[in-house]
Design a protein around this motif. Structure first.
Motif, PDB file in Angstrom:
ATOM      1  N   PRO A  71      -7.548  -0.247 -11.146  1.00  0.00           N
ATOM      2  CA  PRO A  71      -6.555  -1.324 -11.134  1.00  0.00           C
ATOM      3  C   PRO A  71      -7.197  -2.696 -10.946  1.00  0.00           C
ATOM      4  N   GLU A  72      -6.518  -3.679 -11.479  1.00  0.00           N
ATOM      5  CA  GLU A  72      -6.954  -5.065 -11.334  1.00  0.00           C
ATOM      6  C   GLU A  72      -6.747  -5.557  -9.905  1.00  0.00           C
ATOM      7  N   VAL A  73      -5.646  -5.110  -9.276  1.00  0.00           N
ATOM      8  CA  VAL A  73      -5.315  -5.485  -7.899  1.00  0.00           C
ATOM      9  C   VAL A  73      -5.072  -4.204  -7.112  1.00  0.00           C
ATOM     10  N   LEU A  74      -5.649  -4.122  -5.904  1.00  0.00           N
ATOM     11  CA  LEU A  74      -5.519  -2.941  -5.060  1.00  0.00           C
ATOM     12  C   LEU A  74      -4.963  -3.369  -3.701  1.00  0.00           C
ATOM     13  N   LEU A  75      -3.813  -2.786  -3.327  1.00  0.00           N
ATOM     14  CA  LEU A  75      -3.156  -3.073  -2.062  1.00  0.00           C
ATOM     15  C   LEU A  75      -3.236  -1.837  -1.177  1.00  0.00           C
ATOM     16  N   LEU A  76      -3.670  -2.013   0.058  1.00  0.00           N
ATOM     17  CA  LEU A  76      -3.854  -0.878   0.961  1.00  0.00           C
ATOM     18  C   LEU A  76      -3.103  -1.134   2.261  1.00  0.00           C
ATOM     19  N   ASP A  77      -2.194  -0.216   2.595  1.00  0.00           N
ATOM     20  CA  ASP A  77      -1.358  -0.345   3.784  1.00  0.00           C
ATOM     21  C   ASP A  77      -1.878   0.605   4.860  1.00  0.00           C
ATOM     22  N   GLU A  78      -2.515   0.041   5.878  1.00  0.00           N
ATOM     23  CA  GLU A  78      -3.083   0.815   6.998  1.00  0.00           C
ATOM     24  C   GLU A  78      -3.978   1.955   6.496  1.00  0.00           C
ATOM     25  N   PRO A  79      -4.999   1.665   5.714  1.00  0.00           N
ATOM     26  CA  PRO A  79      -5.811   2.743   5.138  1.00  0.00           C
ATOM     27  C   PRO A  79      -6.713   3.455   6.138  1.00  0.00           C
ATOM     28  N   PHE A  80      -6.868   2.902   7.364  1.00  0.00           N
ATOM     29  CA  PHE A  80      -7.757   3.520   8.341  1.00  0.00           C
ATOM     30  C   PHE A  80      -7.085   4.627   9.137  1.00  0.00           C
ATOM     31  N   ALA A  81      -5.767   4.781   9.028  1.00  0.00           N
ATOM     32  CA  ALA A  81      -5.050   5.787   9.809  1.00  0.00           C
ATOM     33  C   ALA A  81      -5.588   7.176   9.490  1.00  0.00           C
ATOM     34  N   GLY A  82      -5.919   7.924  10.535  1.00  0.00           N
ATOM     35  CA  GLY A  82      -6.421   9.280  10.360  1.00  0.00           C
ATOM     36  C   GLY A  82      -7.892   9.378  10.041  1.00  0.00           C
ATOM     37  N   LEU A  83      -8.598   8.245   9.962  1.00  0.00           N
ATOM     38  CA  LEU A  83     -10.022   8.255   9.652  1.00  0.00           C
ATOM     39  C   LEU A  83     -10.834   7.940  10.903  1.00  0.00           C
ATOM     40  N   ASP A  84     -11.927   8.666  11.094  1.00  0.00           N
ATOM     41  CA  ASP A  84     -12.828   8.315  12.190  1.00  0.00           C
ATOM     42  C   ASP A  84     -13.651   7.097  11.771  1.00  0.00           C
ATOM     43  N   ILE A  96      -8.596  -7.151  -3.724  1.00  0.00           N
ATOM     44  CA  ILE A  96      -8.220  -6.188  -2.697  1.00  0.00           C
ATOM     45  C   ILE A  96      -7.501  -6.898  -1.557  1.00  0.00           C
ATOM     46  N   ILE A  97      -6.356  -6.346  -1.168  1.00  0.00           N
ATOM     47  CA  ILE A  97      -5.628  -6.809   0.012  1.00  0.00           C
ATOM     48  C   ILE A  97      -5.446  -5.608   0.933  1.00  0.00           C
ATOM     49  N   LEU A  98      -6.052  -5.669   2.106  1.00  0.00           N
ATOM     50  CA  LEU A  98      -6.014  -4.575   3.065  1.00  0.00           C
ATOM     51  C   LEU A  98      -5.204  -5.020   4.278  1.00  0.00           C
ATOM     52  N   ALA A  99      -4.111  -4.314   4.563  1.00  0.00           N
ATOM     53  CA  ALA A  99      -3.238  -4.659   5.693  1.00  0.00           C
ATOM     54  C   ALA A  99      -3.488  -3.696   6.845  1.00  0.00           C
ATOM     55  N   SER A 100      -3.633  -4.244   8.051  1.00  0.00           N
ATOM     56  CA  SER A 100      -3.910  -3.410   9.218  1.00  0.00           C
ATOM     57  C   SER A 100      -3.364  -4.056  10.478  1.00  0.00           C
ATOM     58  N   HIS A 101      -3.009  -3.192  11.453  1.00  0.00           N
ATOM     59  CA  HIS A 101      -2.563  -3.689  12.760  1.00  0.00           C
ATOM     60  C   HIS A 101      -3.743  -3.957  13.689  1.00  0.00           C
ATOM     61  N   GLY A 102      -4.951  -3.607  13.263  1.00  0.00           N
ATOM     62  CA  GLY A 102      -6.132  -3.819  14.095  1.00  0.00           C
ATOM     63  C   GLY A 102      -7.023  -4.897  13.518  1.00  0.00           C
ATOM     64  N   PRO A 103      -7.570  -5.770  14.357  1.00  0.00           N
ATOM     65  CA  PRO A 103      -8.493  -6.785  13.855  1.00  0.00           C
ATOM     66  C   PRO A 103      -9.761  -6.148  13.317  1.00  0.00           C
ATOM     67  N   LEU A 104     -10.361  -6.766  12.313  1.00  0.00           N
ATOM     68  CA  LEU A 104     -11.602  -6.263  11.720  1.00  0.00           C
ATOM     69  C   LEU A 104     -12.771  -7.012  12.334  1.00  0.00           C
ATOM     70  N   PRO A 105     -13.547  -6.368  13.232  1.00  0.00           N
ATOM     71  CA  PRO A 105     -14.604  -7.103  13.934  1.00  0.00           C
ATOM     72  C   PRO A 105     -15.726  -7.606  13.039  1.00  0.00           C
ATOM     73  N   ALA A 106     -16.066  -6.844  11.998  1.00  0.00           N
ATOM     74  CA  ALA A 106     -17.196  -7.210  11.146  1.00  0.00           C
ATOM     75  C   ALA A 106     -16.684  -7.956   9.919  1.00  0.00           C
TER      76      ALA A 106
END
Length: 462
Positions: A400-413, A434-444
């Motif tokens: 896809p030309e545009v990729l939207l991700l809603d809380e993609p880290f859930a369930g991942l170590d 890419i647009i990645l949405a998350s409830h947690g801040p991304l430290p890096a």
């Protein structure tokens, strides 16, 4: 593996289990106890068997082969055991928050007055006082997780099982959960937690175990120090992120969106994202992140304002197939095929690609997401984290030309989260926005071009 001299509430003795059709045991000769007033945490990689163990204790494993014994001493509590599922959508039964919290105590014989009191106290303890009449389907994933936790706690089970209870919670939600656990311990409940982030529970957990290769090993919190980092490893984020194009991939201007109950979620919001950008969208539970992504692809319509996605004004989902991909917050909501391969091939086949082109694209997407070994498996036999990676493969197979991700880290170590970021970084280098949405801040921050924050219905730069 228990504390001698204390009364146990849960005893697991030499327990092993293997799933139907799989000769290799996922749990091997596990033995431990959890005492009244004690909290035990089990951590381990995605797919290690943590959820399987909790399902076994709850008595929900069907078929397969098991040995050993699991015993629960309810010690006078009306309900022996209660389980918060990793995927809370699978356990929510009622329409409103109040009905969900009251369902359990009513079902096991509490009086009407007792049921109302237990439901009210449970909702208050998880920070949902005032949500009683809200429709559960309109809540964010983090809010749903709190509702499901309240529903478990309202029945006052002797043993409380929590499967990845922090996966959908923002920082305040995690702090609230720790306080709830302190109070449950004080009341004499036994708690068993399975979580990728054991550090959240430092100070409230009495013992910590790692589940690895089917076996439990007792660990200290220091053993995991430094393992929960998003910092890129070798081959991770490029030190110089690709520059975005001046041409926009997404434009939103003056967006107003309200819930059916009249609550304003997005208030005259404007946003512009250039082609090729990697944008990290941060917001607390209930801020409106999922609603914003759904608006971008036409799954919701704003009450005011304009949207242009991938060159299409006021887009409808059918206009974006193949050009815009959305990874849902709950992967099970977009998995429906009989095999992982067919799941990843679905969009390509719908777009009438020939099988000679489908095969390498799908195999490449599965390999990139590290799920190629599951190609012939049903996606519904996989762990939650594995399902998330299958869903991602199904979204990116069409390039896809545009990729939207809603809380993609859930369930991942954490190692898997870094690998997902590596996957996304590679896609961006090939031109994907890419647009990645998350409830947690991304430290890096080196992973992304921009941090943006959604708060009080508006967007600000992070």
């Amino acid at each position: 593996m228990g504390n001698r001299g204390m009364a146990w509430a849960l005893k697991v003795e030499d327990f092993s289990y293997s799933y139907p059709g799989n000769g290799e045991a996922i749990l091997r000769s596990l033995s431990f106890t959890v005492n009244r007033g004690e909290c035990v945490c089990i951590t381990g990689s995605s797919g290690a068997g943590k959820s399987t163990l909790l399902l076994a204790i709850q008595g929900l494993l069907k078929g397969g082969h098991c040995n050993g014994r699991i015993t629960i001493d309810a010690n006078g509590w009306k309900k022996p055991v209660g389980l918060l599922f990793q995927n809370v959508d699978s356990q929510i039964l009622c329409s409103t928050v109040e009905e969900e919290a009251a369902f359990g105590p009513d079902a096991i014989g509490f009086t009407g007055e007792e049921t109302a009191a237990q439901a009210h106290h449970a909702l208050q303890s998880v920070g949902l006082a005032g949500f009683e009449k809200r429709n559960v389907d309109r809540l964010s994933a983090g809010e749903k997780q709190r509702v499901a936790l309240a529903a478990v706690l309202s029945s006052r089970p002797a043993v409380v099982l929590l499967d990845e209870p922090t996966s959908q919670l923002d920082e305040q939600g995690k702090a609230d959960l720790v306080q709830i656990i302190h109070e449950l311990k004080r009341q004499g409940h036994a708690l068993l937690i399975a979580d990728h982030e054991p550090g959240v529970f430092h100070g409230v957990v009495d013992r910590l175990f790692q589940l690895e290769k089917g076996c439990l090993r007792e660990r200290s919190f220091g053993f995991f120090h430094g393992s929960g980092s998003y910092a890129p490893g070798p081959g991770g984020a490029d030190s110089s992120k690709p520059a975005s194009s001046a041409e926009p991939a997404l434009e939103m201007d003056g967006i107003v969106w309200t819930e059916p109950n009249g609550k304003v979620v997005l208030d005259c919001l404007s946003l512009r994202i250039g082609r090729g950008e990697f944008v990290y969208l941060y917001g607390e539970n209930g801020a409106g992140k999922s609603s914003l992504l759904r608006l971008m692809v036409g799954l919701e319509s704003p009450q005011a304002g304009s949207i242009r996605t991938a060159g299409i004004t006021a887009p409808k989902p059918e206009q974006l197939v193949g050009n815009v991909g959305l990874l849902f917050q709950n992967p099970q909501k977009q998995l429906f095929e009989d095999s992982v391969f067919s799941e990843a091939a679905f969009t390509l086949r719908m777009l009438k690609y020939g099988e000679r082109e489908v095969m390498p694209r799908v195999n490449g997407a599965l390999a990139l997401c590290e799920v190629e070994r599951f190609a012939e498996r049903s996606p519904f036999t996989l762990s939650y984290g594995e399902q998330h990676r299958v869903a991602l493969a199904s979204v990116i197979a069409a390039n896809p030309e545009v990729l939207l991700l809603d809380e993609p880290f859930a369930g991942l170590d954490f190692p898997q989260r870094r690998r997902m970021l590596t996957i996304l970084s590679r896609l961006q280098r090939n031109g994907t926005t890419i647009i990645l949405a998350s409830h947690g801040p991304l430290p890096a921050g080196e992973w992304v071009n921009r941090h943006i924050i959604l708060k009080n219905g508006k967007i600000s730069e992070g």
